[in-house]
Design a protein around this motif. Sequence first.
Motif, PDB file in Angstrom:
ATOM      1  N   SER A  30      22.780  -2.419 -30.721  1.00  0.00           N
ATOM      2  CA  SER A  30      21.496  -2.839 -31.286  1.00  0.00           C
ATOM      3  C   SER A  30      20.603  -3.535 -30.255  1.00  0.00           C
ATOM      4  CB  SER A  30      21.716  -3.754 -32.488  1.00  0.00           C
ATOM      5  OG  SER A  30      22.381  -4.936 -32.092  1.00  0.00           O
ATOM      6  N   ARG A  31      21.171  -4.236 -29.317  1.00  0.00           N
ATOM      7  CA  ARG A  31      20.353  -4.923 -28.302  1.00  0.00           C
ATOM      8  C   ARG A  31      19.672  -3.947 -27.345  1.00  0.00           C
ATOM      9  NH1 ARG A  31      25.147  -7.345 -24.535  1.00  0.00           N
ATOM     10  NH2 ARG A  31      26.274  -5.399 -24.490  1.00  0.00           N
ATOM     11  N   PHE A  32      20.168  -2.708 -27.294  1.00  0.00           N
ATOM     12  CA  PHE A  32      19.555  -1.679 -26.452  1.00  0.00           C
ATOM     13  C   PHE A  32      18.681  -0.726 -27.268  1.00  0.00           C
ATOM     14  CE2 PHE A  32      23.872  -2.451 -24.639  1.00  0.00           C
ATOM     15  CZ  PHE A  32      23.459  -3.179 -23.542  1.00  0.00           C
ATOM     16  N   ALA A  84      35.979   4.362 -25.608  1.00  0.00           N
ATOM     17  CA  ALA A  84      34.734   4.901 -25.053  1.00  0.00           C
ATOM     18  C   ALA A  84      33.549   4.002 -25.394  1.00  0.00           C
ATOM     19  CB  ALA A  84      34.500   6.315 -25.575  1.00  0.00           C
ATOM     20  N   ALA A  85      33.511   3.464 -26.609  1.00  0.00           N
ATOM     21  CA  ALA A  85      32.413   2.573 -27.002  1.00  0.00           C
ATOM     22  C   ALA A  85      32.416   1.307 -26.157  1.00  0.00           C
ATOM     23  CB  ALA A  85      32.522   2.228 -28.484  1.00  0.00           C
ATOM     24  N   HIS A  86      33.599   0.787 -25.859  1.00  0.00           N
ATOM     25  CA  HIS A  86      33.707  -0.408 -25.011  1.00  0.00           C
ATOM     26  C   HIS A  86      33.203  -0.107 -23.599  1.00  0.00           C
ATOM     27  CE1 HIS A  86      35.206  -4.234 -23.616  1.00  0.00           C
ATOM     28  NE2 HIS A  86      35.860  -3.610 -22.643  1.00  0.00           N
ATOM     29  N   LYS A  87      33.615   1.032 -23.052  1.00  0.00           N
ATOM     30  CA  LYS A  87      33.153   1.422 -21.708  1.00  0.00           C
ATOM     31  C   LYS A  87      31.638   1.601 -21.684  1.00  0.00           C
ATOM     32  CE  LYS A  87      37.232   3.981 -20.134  1.00  0.00           C
ATOM     33  NZ  LYS A  87      37.715   5.318 -19.734  1.00  0.00           N
ATOM     34  N   LEU A  92      26.137   0.170 -20.102  1.00  0.00           N
ATOM     35  CA  LEU A  92      24.745  -0.061 -20.484  1.00  0.00           C
ATOM     36  C   LEU A  92      24.310  -1.491 -20.196  1.00  0.00           C
ATOM     37  CD1 LEU A  92      24.418   1.906 -23.825  1.00  0.00           C
ATOM     38  CD2 LEU A  92      23.512   2.514 -21.578  1.00  0.00           C
ATOM     39  N   ASP A  93      25.208  -2.438 -20.401  1.00  0.00           N
ATOM     40  CA  ASP A  93      24.881  -3.830 -20.093  1.00  0.00           C
ATOM     41  C   ASP A  93      24.561  -3.979 -18.616  1.00  0.00           C
ATOM     42  OD1 ASP A  93      24.525  -6.547 -20.775  1.00  0.00           O
ATOM     43  OD2 ASP A  93      26.528  -7.005 -20.020  1.00  0.00           O
ATOM     44  N   SER A  94      25.359  -3.357 -17.765  1.00  0.00           N
ATOM     45  CA  SER A  94      25.126  -3.418 -16.326  1.00  0.00           C
ATOM     46  C   SER A  94      23.814  -2.737 -15.947  1.00  0.00           C
ATOM     47  CB  SER A  94      26.289  -2.742 -15.608  1.00  0.00           C
ATOM     48  OG  SER A  94      26.035  -2.650 -14.230  1.00  0.00           O
ATOM     49  N   ARG A  95      23.587  -1.539 -16.478  1.00  0.00           N
ATOM     50  CA  ARG A  95      22.353  -0.812 -16.164  1.00  0.00           C
ATOM     51  C   ARG A  95      21.121  -1.515 -16.721  1.00  0.00           C
ATOM     52  NH1 ARG A  95      23.390   5.017 -15.004  1.00  0.00           N
ATOM     53  NH2 ARG A  95      25.213   4.798 -13.674  1.00  0.00           N
ATOM     54  N   TYR A  96      21.213  -2.030 -17.930  1.00  0.00           N
ATOM     55  CA  TYR A  96      20.078  -2.695 -18.566  1.00  0.00           C
ATOM     56  C   TYR A  96      19.725  -3.976 -17.811  1.00  0.00           C
ATOM     57  CZ  TYR A  96      17.154  -4.669 -22.252  1.00  0.00           C
ATOM     58  OH  TYR A  96      16.115  -5.199 -22.955  1.00  0.00           O
ATOM     59  N   THR A  97      20.746  -4.725 -17.417  1.00  0.00           N
ATOM     60  CA  THR A  97      20.510  -5.958 -16.673  1.00  0.00           C
ATOM     61  C   THR A  97      19.852  -5.660 -15.338  1.00  0.00           C
ATOM     62  OG1 THR A  97      22.413  -6.980 -17.725  1.00  0.00           O
ATOM     63  CG2 THR A  97      21.623  -8.003 -15.705  1.00  0.00           C
ATOM     64  N   ARG A  98      20.351  -4.642 -14.629  1.00  0.00           N
ATOM     65  CA  ARG A  98      19.749  -4.273 -13.347  1.00  0.00           C
ATOM     66  C   ARG A  98      18.321  -3.784 -13.519  1.00  0.00           C
ATOM     67  NH1 ARG A  98      23.735  -0.274 -11.076  1.00  0.00           N
ATOM     68  NH2 ARG A  98      25.510  -1.403 -11.816  1.00  0.00           N
ATOM     69  N   ALA A  99      18.062  -3.032 -14.561  1.00  0.00           N
ATOM     70  CA  ALA A  99      16.732  -2.458 -14.759  1.00  0.00           C
ATOM     71  C   ALA A  99      15.702  -3.498 -15.190  1.00  0.00           C
ATOM     72  CB  ALA A  99      16.795  -1.345 -15.801  1.00  0.00           C
TER      73      ALA A  99
END
Length: 120
Positions: A30-32, A84-87, A92-99
């Motif tokens: 939901s945060r994404f 898979a959901a955990h991965k 996404l957390d890593s990509r979203y934070t970087r972006a």
Amino acid sequence: MQIQVNTDHNIPGGEGLATYVTTELENSLSRFGGWLTRVEVHLSEDGGSKPEDKKCVIEARPGGKQPVAVTHHATTVDDAYSGAAHKLGRLLDSRYTRAHDHKGSDSIRHMPPPEDEPQV
């Protein structure tokens, strides 16, 4: 965010499984929500003689970015999905934070020097 769940003919569960996966992904991602346009979940059975023959592939499509995908193998469909959901959440957390947080944050160049010099 649109979520699509696909299963092969070897995976039982049907509509109940699709509803469960959709609800879980909506809650965990939901945060994404404004960043992701589509998420596709593929649940299948490899059919091999290995004990870990259930596979879950989740592909997420962030708006304006290349899609990302994760895969997890397990002995049960539930374990394959949750792995898979955990991965995907970590990726996404890593990509979203970087972006979104790369500009305006403190760098080492702008940090004040330490007050106490270490004794040599």
